[in-house]
Each structure stands twice: as C-alpha cells, then as structure tokens.
Design an enzyme around this catalytic site. Structure first.
Site, PDB file in Angstrom:
ATOM      1  N   GLY A 181       8.139 -82.186 -30.067  1.00  0.00           N
ATOM      2  CA  GLY A 181       7.305 -81.263 -29.310  1.00  0.00           C
ATOM      3  C   GLY A 181       7.330 -81.300 -27.793  1.00  0.00           C
ATOM      4  N   GLY A 208       9.811 -80.673 -25.694  1.00  0.00           N
ATOM      5  CA  GLY A 208      10.913 -79.926 -25.070  1.00  0.00           C
ATOM      6  C   GLY A 208      10.457 -78.721 -24.265  1.00  0.00           C
ATOM      7  N   CYS A 210      10.312 -75.657 -26.448  1.00  0.00           N
ATOM      8  CA  CYS A 210       9.828 -75.976 -27.790  1.00  0.00           C
ATOM      9  C   CYS A 210       8.394 -75.466 -27.930  1.00  0.00           C
ATOM     10  CB  CYS A 210       9.861 -77.489 -27.909  1.00  0.00           C
ATOM     11  SG  CYS A 210       8.927 -78.117 -29.273  1.00  0.00           S
TER      12      CYS A 210
END
Ligand code: 5GP
Length: 347
Positions: A181, A183, A186
């Site tokens: 999570g 990124g 993301c």
C-alpha cells in the site's frame, strides 16, 4: 476483532539524527554492497537500488541505463520470450547481474520464466510478484520455483509482517519484498483499508529476515532521496523505486505536450489503464487498485540517479558511515511532526 496500539511509523514520521564523523567528503562514501544470497548461494556486488517491475519503469532501456551504474532493474513481465532473447543477444552478458525477470504465479508464467532463464542463464535474479503475498498458493509457487531454479536469486513478495517474511525465507526466498500500500500510484489502502506504514514494516521485516540469513527489499513509498536513506537506515538491504524513476526517456512512453510543457502518463500495474493494456480490461470480480497520473517528463534518467546516489551518500556522511553497509548501524531515528519548510511550495 483486536486492536494493536503500538505506534507504526512511515518515512514522514522520522528523521535521521546526525552523528559525529571523520569523513571529509561524500566522495569517500561507497554505496556498493556485496551480498551472498542464502539459498542461491551466489555473490552479488552493486548499488542495491532496483527499478520497479512496472511497464513505465522496469524496461529494457532502463536496465541498460541502470546497469552502467550497477543498479538493478526488475524488468516488467509483459515482454515476450522473443523480446527477451533479442535484448539479451545484443547486450553485454554482464548485464545479467543487474536484471531481475518478473513473473506472476499463473501456470503459464512458469513456462515463460523457464524459457527465458534457460536461454539466458546469466540473468541473476527473478522477482515473483503478487499484490498479496499472504496466500498459500503463493508460498507453494515459490517452493516450486526454488526447486526448479536452485541457483537463481529469488526475490518475492509483497508482505509486511515478520511471520510471513520468515515463512518466505524458509520456503526458498533470498530477498523478501516488503510493502503493502505505500506506492505512489497504489490505491490498495483506499480500496481495501489494508496496509502497514512502510518504515515500521521495513524495520520489523528486516529483523525477521536477517535473523534467518535472508534479506529484504523495501518496495514502495520513497518519494525523495531522504526516504531512500531512511529505508536503508531502517535495515533494508535493497530498495525498489517506481515513481522516483518514472517519467524518463527509458520509459518507452509517448510524451504529451500541453501549453509548452511535456508530460508522460504513469500508472499502477493494477490500475484500469494497465489492466486494459495487458489483460483487455478489469475482471468483473475485482476493482482496480492502482491509479493513473500525469507527471512531468524528466529526460534521461542519469540526472535523477545522480540526485538519488548523491542524497544517500550525503546521508552517510551525516552519520559517519563510510559504506552503505554501515548506515543502518549508525542510524538513530528521531520522531518528528514536521519535516520540510514549505514556505515556497511543497517541493
Ligand atoms: P513507488 O516507488 O512508486 O512509491 O512504489 C512502487 C511500487 O508500487 C511497485 O514496486 C509495486 O510494488 C507497487 N505498485 C505498482 N503498481 C501498483 C498498483 O497498481 N497497485 C498497488 N497496490 N501497488 C502497485
């Protein structure tokens, strides 16, 4: 239901405390590391930074550019076997030390991986990549690949907790990829509520992996060279970068011009853009967990590399580390509530 109330931290929550040092200049700092991998039992030397296996970052062109500086590229999984053979046949064989072949965990992924590696045995790394490394099916796949490729360095993930890192190391993984999570493109945390602040994930997972002789790669969430220094300081052996290496000539992308400014599109590999491009659309049972952004075109990647290596080298001098290897031992984090003076804008 249970609540864990220990505080978990991200890069934005800490800074590295400076320490007395005998270093006169950043040029005295070496960012190269040497590793012997637990299962593959081979050695590697280089700068342990990896371009992410996204089709806008982990390209053959990026691999050619980064290998010159001994950085690794996790080449995205959408090249064909013919593309691989063509690339490797006109490229110096030594590039294999700085390339990871990315693969998913579907039955036809095994055949493709075997074919690429059999034709190109100089390639040192493979990267087994799933969004959720907590499934039994993933562990079984990892074990099969370890049996099939005993001498190849296996990087696999992603996970964020010690017990799963241990299971992966015991299943044959040399380098466990850590991050769910964080990124830049993301949306997992938004879509699922699942995640773990990246600095704490790195600290805890490094400890678990190192205890068994394994290594970790911190994957995602680095936004500036200082975050990379913090991830190394937290115990990461390797660091994977997506957004920080996006937008360059090496991305094989078309440039969009608007009002005299140049941009490129950057998108997550689970975004609807990527799924349309590679799979013909988003499957009915799932939602996209990645987004698309328009980012400024940044030309050749060499300038960005210099910024990154310069920043990390400077961090080493602030704590008196002559080699990157010493950075984590010499790191004391201090918790902070503010990082950067934004009087002239966020950057
Ligand atoms: P960045 O360096 O851009 O912050 O993070 C890069 C990492 O984000 C990649 O290596 C990969 O682990 C993760 N990533 C890339 N695309 C997606 C996506 O579409 N969804 C999710 N959840 N993660 C992604």
């Amino acid at each position: 239901m249970r609540i864990e109330s220990d505080l978990k931290l991200g890069f934005k929550d800490v800074m590295i405390r400076p320490k007395r040092s005998t270093l006169k200049s950043r040029s005295q700092v070496s960012l190269q590391r040497e590793f012997k991998f637990l299962h593959a039992n081979n050695n590697w030397q280089g700068i342990p930074i990896i371009a992410a296996n996204m089709d806008t970052v982990g390209t053959f062109e990026m691999a050619t550019a980064l290998a010159k500086n001994k950085l690794i590229t996790a080449v995205h999984k959408h090249y064909s076997i013919a593309d691989w053979n063509m690339f490797m046949s006109n490229t110096s064989k030594s590039i294999g030390d700085y390339i990871a072949i990315s693969t998913g965990i579907k039955p036809n992924d095994i055949e493709k991986l075997a074919s690429i590696i059999n034709s190109n045995p100089t390639i040192k790394f493979i990267c087994i990549d799933v969004a959720n490394g907590y499934s039994e099916h993933f562990i079984d796949f990892v074990k099969r690949i370890r049996e099939m490729l005993p001498k190849t360095t296996i990087m696999a993930g992603n996970v964020v907790t010690g017990e799963m890192v241990e299971e992966l190391v015991l299943s044959g993984v040399d380098v466990v990829k850590v991050g769910i999570g964080p990124g830049s493109v993301c949306t997992t945390r938004k879509m699922t509520g699942v995640g773990y602040p990246q600095l704490s994930a790195v600290i805890e997972c490094a400890d678990a992996s190192h205890g068994l002789g394994g290594l970790i790669c911190a994957d995602g969430g680095c936004t500036v060279p200082g975050d990379i220094a913090k991830a190394f300081g937290a115990g990461a052996d390797f660091i994977m970068l997506g957004g920080m290496l996006a937008g360059h000539d090496q991305a094989e992308q078309s440039i969009i011009e608007e009002d005299g400014e140049k941009y490129v599109a950057f998108y997550g590999m689970s975004s609807d853009v990527a799924m349309k491009k590679h799979k013909g659309g988003v499957a009915e049972y799932r939602a996209s967990e990645g987004k698309t952004v328009k980012i400024p075109y940044r030309g050749d990647v060499s300038g960005t590399l210099q910024d990154i290596t310069g920043g990390v080298r400077s961090a080493c001098t602030y704590v008196g580390a002559t080699q990157l290897k010493e950075l984590s031992k010499r790191t004391t984090f201090i918790r902070v509530t503010q990082q950067i003076n934004n009087i002239f804008g966020a950057s």
